[in-house]
Every structure is written in C-alpha cells, then in structure tokens.
Design a protein around this motif. Sequence first.
Motif, mmCIF file in Angstrom:
data_model
loop_
_atom_site.group_PDB
_atom_site.id
_atom_site.type_symbol
_atom_site.label_atom_id
_atom_site.label_comp_id
_atom_site.label_asym_id
_atom_site.label_seq_id
_atom_site.Cartn_x
_atom_site.Cartn_y
_atom_site.Cartn_z
ATOM 1 N N ILE A 80 0.833 -1.200 0.000
ATOM 2 C CA ILE A 80 0.000 0.000 0.000
ATOM 3 C C ILE A 80 0.869 1.252 0.000
ATOM 4 N N ILE A 84 0.976 4.144 -3.008
ATOM 5 C CA ILE A 84 0.498 5.513 -2.781
ATOM 6 C C ILE A 84 1.621 6.528 -2.914
ATOM 7 N N LEU A 96 -1.429 12.962 2.996
ATOM 8 C CA LEU A 96 -2.733 12.316 2.862
ATOM 9 C C LEU A 96 -3.790 13.276 3.380
ATOM 10 N N LEU A 98 -6.753 14.171 1.263
ATOM 11 C CA LEU A 98 -7.938 14.264 0.404
ATOM 12 C C LEU A 98 -9.227 14.030 1.186
ATOM 13 N N LEU A 99 -9.146 13.147 2.171
ATOM 14 C CA LEU A 99 -10.347 12.762 2.886
ATOM 15 C C LEU A 99 -10.408 13.482 4.221
ATOM 16 N N TYR B 163 -7.868 -4.238 3.881
ATOM 17 C CA TYR B 163 -6.945 -3.134 3.601
ATOM 18 C C TYR B 163 -6.738 -3.024 2.099
ATOM 19 N N LEU B 173 -7.086 8.494 -6.139
ATOM 20 C CA LEU B 173 -6.138 8.711 -5.053
ATOM 21 C C LEU B 173 -6.829 8.543 -3.705
ATOM 22 N N GLU B 174 -8.123 8.916 -3.655
ATOM 23 C CA GLU B 174 -8.858 8.794 -2.393
ATOM 24 C C GLU B 174 -8.881 7.348 -1.916
ATOM 25 N N ARG B 176 -6.693 4.949 -2.485
ATOM 26 C CA ARG B 176 -5.409 4.534 -1.916
ATOM 27 C C ARG B 176 -5.193 5.171 -0.557
ATOM 28 N N GLU B 177 -5.612 6.424 -0.442
ATOM 29 C CA GLU B 177 -5.440 7.093 0.852
ATOM 30 C C GLU B 177 -6.270 6.395 1.926
ATOM 31 N N ALA B 179 -7.016 3.247 1.951
ATOM 32 C CA ALA B 179 -6.313 2.009 2.293
ATOM 33 C C ALA B 179 -5.201 2.284 3.294
ATOM 34 N N MET B 180 -4.458 3.369 3.051
ATOM 35 C CA MET B 180 -3.342 3.709 3.935
ATOM 36 C C MET B 180 -3.830 3.991 5.356
ATOM 37 N N LYS B 181 -4.886 4.815 5.444
ATOM 38 C CA LYS B 181 -5.382 5.173 6.778
ATOM 39 C C LYS B 181 -5.947 3.949 7.487
ATOM 40 N N PHE B 183 -5.139 0.912 6.981
ATOM 41 C CA PHE B 183 -4.065 -0.001 7.352
ATOM 42 C C PHE B 183 -3.373 0.445 8.633
ATOM 43 N N ASP B 253 -13.307 8.630 6.958
ATOM 44 C CA ASP B 253 -12.345 8.720 5.871
ATOM 45 C C ASP B 253 -12.337 7.445 5.031
ATOM 46 N N GLN B 256 -15.552 6.886 3.060
ATOM 47 C CA GLN B 256 -15.672 7.796 1.935
ATOM 48 C C GLN B 256 -14.711 7.414 0.811
ATOM 49 N N GLY B 257 -13.483 7.035 1.179
ATOM 50 C CA GLY B 257 -12.480 6.804 0.166
ATOM 51 C C GLY B 257 -12.583 5.462 -0.520
#
Lengths: 101, 511
Positions: A80, A84, A96, A98-99, B163, B173-174, B176-177, B179-181, B183, B253, B256-257
Amino acid sequence: MTLDGGWYLTLAAVLFTIGAVGLLVRRNVLVMFMCVELMLNAVNLTFVTFARMLDDIGGQALVFFVLVVAAAEVVVGLGIIVSIFRRRGGTTADDLHLLKG
Amino acid sequence: MIPAVLAQVGGTRAAPLQLPEVEYSAMAPALILIGGALILLVWVSVVRRRPPWLWAAFSLVTGAAAMGASLWLWFDVRDDGPRRAVADALVVDGFSVFFFVLVSATVILAALLGEGYLRREGFGGPEFYVLMLLSASGAMFMAAANDLIVVFLGLEILSIALYVLAGFHGRRLESREAAMKYFVLGAFSSALFLYGVALVYGATGSTNLVSIAQYLAGNVALENGVLLAGMALLLVGLGFKVAVVPFHTWTPDVYQGAPSPVTGFMASASKVAGFAALLRVFFSTFSTLRLDWQPVVWGLAVVTLLVGSVLAVVQTDIKRMLAYSSINHAGYVLIGLQAGTANGISGALFYLLAYTFMVLGSFAVITVVGRRGDAHHSLDTYRGLAARRPTLAFAFTVFLLAQAGVPFTTGFLAKFYVVSAAVEEGSYALALIGMLAAVVAAFFYLRVTVLMYMTPASAEEVTEGAPPAQPRLRLPATTGVAVAVAVAFTLAFGLLPSPMIRFARQATLLM
C-alpha cells in the motif's frame, strides 16, 4: 544471575508504549510502520515472559502466530505504501489530505 | 542445559504425539469460502478462457454453498446440540452459526453489487471476489472462535484482505489514501488487541475462552490489574473494528475513500464479525467481571450514539453521512451488550441482521448513483432522484427509513428490541439516550429523502454546473437484484418479524 519476570514485563510495556506513542506522533509512514512492528514484538516478549512464569508452553507457541500475522501485515502494508507514494518523493502522512470533513 | 533438553525429548519419545482431531464440518462454510477463493486464483492463472461474468457467478455459487453449509450446521446444532471442535479452538453453537448465515448473505449481496461496479469501472480480474471471499472467511472464524488467538487470526484474515480492498480503485487517489489510513489504524488496533490477549493470558494462564471463564469463576483475584488492563485493551481493539467512539476516527475517511461496494461489505462484514467476537468474549467469557465492564460499555454506548448521530447531521457527503450513521448503529448494538442478558444479546443479533441488509442495500444504491468513476457522492447528487429513477429512489427511501427506525421495517424492530432489553435491566437513562439519538438520526435520513422527492431534478445542474445532458443512471441487473433482495428483506420481516426473531432468539451461546 536471574532476573525477575516483572522486569521483562516492564520492558515489554515500555517498548509497547514507545511503539504506540511513536505511531501517533511520527509523520513518516515508514516510521509509523516500524512502530507497529515494535508494538507486536513487545507483545511477543510479554507472551514469552508469561509462558516462562506460568510454566506453560502455550504462550511460546502463540508467538509464532503473531510472527506470521506480522509478516503478512508487512507485505500488504508495504504494498500500500509503495502504491500511494510511488509518484512522490517523501513518505509523510501529511500528504494524505484528500479525505476530511 | 542441553542434557536437560535431551532428557525431556527422550522422556516424551515414548508417548506418541497427540494431534487434535480436526472436525472440518465445524468450519465448513469458512472452508468453502477459502476454497472458492483459491479456485478463482488458480483459474485465472491456468485457464485461458475467462468470460468476465464468470468471477461474479462463481462467487455467487461459493456464497450460496457457504449459505447451504451454514444452514445445514444450523439444523445440526439444533438437533444434536452445540459442541466445541478442533481441540476447543472453535465452537459450533447457534451464535456462531447465526453469524455464518449472516456473513454468507453478505458475500452473496456484495458479489451481486460488485459485478456491476467492476464492469462499469473496467476492472476485469477476479481480485475483488478473491479478497472478499477470504475476508469473509476471517469474519466466520472470528464468530466461531473459542480462543482469543483464533479471534486474533480471524480479525487479521478479515482485515488484511479489507486493507487491500479499500485501496482497490487504483486510479482514485482517495481510494489509496483510504487504504493507507485503514491499514495504519487497523494495525494499531490489532496490536492493542493482541497486547490485551497477552495480558489476559498472563492473568489467567490461558487464551481459551472456556478456560478463562472457568479460571475466573474459580478464583477471585485480589489484585487483578493485569486482567482488567487486558480486558480494556481487548475492548479497545475490537472497538476500533466496530467503530465505537472514541475509536471511530478512521471510519468516515475510509468509508468515503473506499470503493462503494467495498464500503458496503466493510460496513456489514467487519462490523458484524467484530461484534460477534465482542459479544462472545464479554458476555460469555467475562461474565463474572460484568460489574467491571458494564459501566465502561455504558459510557461507550452513550458517546457512540450521540457522536454518531450528531456528526452525521453536518456531513455533505452521503458516504461520510452513512459512516457516522454506522457509528450510531454500533451504539445500539452496544446497548444490547450492556444489558448483559439473553434478551439483550438476541436483540443485538437481530440488530446486526437488520443492519446488514439495510447497509448493503444503501451502498448498492450509492454505487449506482456514484456513476462512472465512483465520484458523485455529494448530497446534491440526490436532488430529484425520484423524478429520474423512481424505483431506485423508493428503494433508498426504504433503507433510510429503516435505518431511522420507522415502523413496519426491520430497523424499527431492531431498535425496539435492544432498547426494551435495556429497559428490562433498568438502564432507563441509556434507553432514553438511545431514543433521543434516533430522533436526531431521523433528521439526516429524512433530509436525503426530502432531497430525492421534493427538490426538482434541474436543481442539480444549477448547483453543480454539470453538463446539461445528464447521463442516465444505469442500474446493472445484478445490482438491481441485490437492491430488491435487501428491500424485500427489510419490508417483509418488518411486517412479519417472527421468523427472524426466532432465528435470533435461538442463536444462543454455548457457555
């Protein structure tokens, strides 16, 4: 020289706390990732210490489960992170954004 | 040192290694899901002919087979009684089989709604289905776990696949973001949960839920700080998974993403499995420590109900709004746990059953309205939806009203049962807060309904500046089936609830 089990437990608790605090305050995603590993290994130390104190092999066997899961998490997590941050220079979590709302 | 080890080895050589008997039938539904996922993976790499509809069809068959196996287990448990399996690591009782059925239903609905989505977004491969099936198998293991370490393994099987699924839409991009958060916070919560397991192990000498319960029943610890700390960490770890305030920060987050069908699956499977583990561990294993955890759960339920419903009001994105609404729903399930009675637990189970269909149906509609690119999730998109797609607007209205708890839907009965269980136990304050939260929540559900029915469709062009020729929303047949099933379930069992209530009542825990 023998050390009381309590010392190991204290060390594990300190390591776990360092990991948890590090995860919350550091902004570099890779460092956050290492903090998770630190937390998991602190748990392993706790398991082994309790297994020794309780004279029970079960606690040591549990460590293997934790190791396997940690390895699987590393694989997915790094994937991941790479996906990214491939197009960017750094790996800071502040990118990060966007959200929110 | 070495001679001592050798002596030990020599001593045990006489006795043959005792391997536990593995009752595969006890985990048949989960094994079917794993098998289906592996067959899909092998298929895509071996066979050249790969019609795109095949993955969805195969996942549907797998889900249906898992459902069949779960129902078979249900009748088996009813006739032969509950039992423990695989060296006491798993338990097959009404409670776990109830969750097998529920997770199988989730798989079927999510596969139906993934098909149309993947086709629209131009993803050909079976990865979505493989990850979803594996994730669902983890949810089943969590529900059937009779050992804290098995709960942990189930949690990880569920989460690691999720994840990846959250970051599935690689072009956004949202996604992937998210997924990062998901994770980072998921790994954090897993570590907390695991430390809780370690502390409980240290305090009681076992990770087996039954052994822990027996130890707690037989021993009264004067200084049980380690045990209480472990219990608190377990609560925090699972609280993250089911999105209980104050451990909910990832939820809006990520919801939404993540791609909309994934959000639907995540909202149902992850929450259901988390609550399965939470209910079993706290209600059954830590029942002797009830006086310690009940006030904490009470507090968590109150803040979850209030924060979930109040913050949902100010959202302008439908997926964020439903994220807060799912937090609010978690509060109601906690009311059932807090009651700590058989009625409370069956109320919580019925709530999860109703919730699964409502939330999957909602996200099916959101997937369709999101259009190509999965980007149109502002509340303005729903202006005048009733004029453009009346059936879709009607279905969404049913789901929203059910979530608000309007009578003649499953949502009303679900809220009714958990609140009445709380009242039976004398938790009047909690019941009152639950009903107040429902009133606040009704506002934002109704606001969307009003937007759909009472504002003209042309308002959208004015506010968004969108191109005048709005492409007509395309409703794929499979998504249509999923929506229809969810609407039928919500309305039919809202009118005639007794079969489902009996189902939830009979799903008892093996103590």
